[in-house]
Write an enzyme that holds these catalytic residues in place. Structure first.
Site, PDB file in Angstrom:
ATOM      1  CB  SER A 100      47.206 -40.491  -7.085  1.00 61.13           C
ATOM      2  OG  SER A 100      46.596 -40.327  -8.365  1.00 61.13           O
ATOM      3  CG  HIS A 142      48.204 -36.403  -6.021  1.00 59.14           C
ATOM      4  ND1 HIS A 142      49.115 -35.404  -5.774  1.00 59.14           N
ATOM      5  CD2 HIS A 142      48.371 -36.766  -7.315  1.00 59.14           C
ATOM      6  CE1 HIS A 142      49.816 -35.174  -6.894  1.00 59.14           C
ATOM      7  NE2 HIS A 142      49.391 -35.978  -7.830  1.00 59.14           N
ATOM      8  CG  ASP A 181      47.500 -37.368 -10.644  1.00 59.22           C
ATOM      9  OD1 ASP A 181      47.531 -38.471 -10.082  1.00 59.22           O
ATOM     10  OD2 ASP A 181      48.418 -36.528 -10.552  1.00 59.22           O
ATOM     11  CG  MET A 228      46.258 -35.704 -16.462  1.00 57.69           C
ATOM     12  SD  MET A 228      46.608 -37.416 -16.891  1.00 57.69           S
ATOM     13  CE  MET A 228      47.273 -37.985 -15.304  1.00 57.69           C
ATOM     14  CG  HIS A 245      50.188 -33.300 -10.430  1.00 59.29           C
ATOM     15  ND1 HIS A 245      50.624 -34.583 -10.673  1.00 59.29           N
ATOM     16  CD2 HIS A 245      50.968 -32.482 -11.171  1.00 59.29           C
ATOM     17  CE1 HIS A 245      51.631 -34.538 -11.553  1.00 59.29           C
ATOM     18  NE2 HIS A 245      51.850 -33.281 -11.867  1.00 59.29           N
ATOM     19  CG  MET A 267      50.231 -33.501 -14.834  1.00 60.09           C
ATOM     20  SD  MET A 267      50.087 -35.252 -14.576  1.00 60.09           S
ATOM     21  CE  MET A 267      48.712 -35.276 -13.413  1.00 60.09           C
ATOM     22  CG  MET A 304      56.107 -35.253 -12.745  1.00 59.39           C
ATOM     23  SD  MET A 304      54.730 -35.869 -11.766  1.00 59.39           S
ATOM     24  CE  MET A 304      54.170 -37.230 -12.795  1.00 59.39           C
ATOM     25  CG  ASP A 342      52.595 -37.985  -9.052  1.00 58.77           C
ATOM     26  OD1 ASP A 342      51.889 -37.010  -9.376  1.00 58.77           O
ATOM     27  OD2 ASP A 342      52.193 -39.155  -9.100  1.00 58.77           O
TER      28      ASP A 342
HETATM   29  C1  DX5 Z   1      51.043 -39.539 -13.625  1.00 56.18           C
HETATM   30  C2  DX5 Z   1      50.203 -39.593 -12.384  1.00 56.18           C
HETATM   31  C3  DX5 Z   1      50.555 -40.850 -11.575  1.00 56.18           C
HETATM   32  C4  DX5 Z   1      49.666 -41.091 -10.399  1.00 56.18           C
HETATM   33  C5  DX5 Z   1      50.205 -42.125  -9.438  1.00 56.18           C
HETATM   34  O1  DX5 Z   1      50.653 -38.456 -14.393  1.00 56.18           O
HETATM   35  O2  DX5 Z   1      50.437 -38.401 -11.617  1.00 56.18           O
HETATM   36  O3  DX5 Z   1      51.901 -40.730 -11.173  1.00 56.18           O
HETATM   37  O4  DX5 Z   1      49.533 -39.920  -9.705  1.00 56.18           O
HETATM   38  O5  DX5 Z   1      50.736 -43.150 -10.150  1.00 56.18           O
HETATM   39  P1  DX5 Z   1      50.907 -44.620  -9.521  1.00 56.18           P
HETATM   40  O6  DX5 Z   1      49.645 -45.354  -9.896  1.00 56.18           O
HETATM   41  O7  DX5 Z   1      52.126 -45.170 -10.170  1.00 56.18           O
HETATM   42  O8  DX5 Z   1      51.046 -44.490  -8.022  1.00 56.18           O
HETATM   43 ZN    ZN Z   2      50.153 -36.443  -9.738  1.00 51.50          ZN
END
Ligand code: DX5
Ligand code: ZN
Length: 212
Positions: free
Chosen positions: A9, A34, A36, A38, A67, A69, A138, A172
């Protein structure tokens, strides 16, 4: 069970230098990158849109794992597909018709993942497992990297593996060598990791530790 995959990520990487981040991940042995995404509505935090995926894509050989969100995933599918997404995962808790979102992702030739937050029961996604290519459980509350692993999600992983013996099950949040062993034993095979990988001195060694 499908092969174990590490999906790095970028959320907690050096966002000021994603070209280097992409090269680091390619050299590390992590197979997926990955993203993320948001929107500040589905979750409090805002990260980035499809333009960042488009910018990174030429510098990354990894499989592009998006991903979402976001509150209205249907609005993002075409943008991310055109920017180079190879998988797009959305949340069943968002404002959408999951069957319509999965159909739109597939119409654009992209793999479709469906995700549940820690507090959402597996029953919420059961009607969609057959259509989806991947299920994301999650293991932290969506919104930020670097959170602690929520152990109660292990039972959900076991349940989804029973329902979907041959599909990719992604987890994740809070993944490190200790929680990696737990989630793989429970049936997950795609492990998203950010903090553990990007804080490591040697990312290749860190990837090997997560693969077990
Ligand atoms: C939460 C994110 C995190 C990130 C990875 O919304 O999706 O889970 O990808 O998190 P860590 O730093 O815990 O690997
Ligand atoms: Zn993610």
């Amino acid at each position: 069970m499908p092969q174990t995959i590490i999906s790095a990520s970028i959320l907690n990487s050096d966002l000021s230098d994603l070209r280097t981040t992409a090269a680091l991940v390619d050299r590390s042995g992590a197979q997926w990158l990955h993203f993320d995404v948001m929107d500040g509505e589905f979750v409090e935090n805002i990260t980035f849109g499809s333009s960042v995926l488009g910018a990174v894509k030429p510098y990354s050989r990894a499989f592009k794992d998006v991903h979402l969100m976001v509150a209205h995933p249907i609005r993002q599918i075409k943008l991310f597909a055109e920017a180079g997404a190879e998988n797009i995962t959305f949340h069943v808790e968002s404002d959408c018709d999951p069957k319509e979102v999965i159909a739109e992702i597939h119409r654009l030739g992209v793999k479709a993942g469906i995700s549940v937050k820690p507090g959402t029961p597996v029953s919420a996604i059961e009607p969609y497992i057959a259509d989806a290519d991947m299920i994301l459980i999650m293991t932290v509350e969506p919104g930020y990297g670097g959170q602690g692993f929520i152990h109660s999600t292990l039972e959900k992983i076991r349940r989804v593996r029973e329902l979907a013996p041959d599909k990719d099950i992604e987890v994740d949040g809070g993944i490190n060598p200790e929680t990696s062993r737990l989630v793989r034993e429970a049936g997950a095979n795609v492990l998203v990791a950010g903090t553990y990988l990007f804080r490591a001195q040697d990312m290749s060694a860190a990837v090997k530790e997560l693969l077990g």
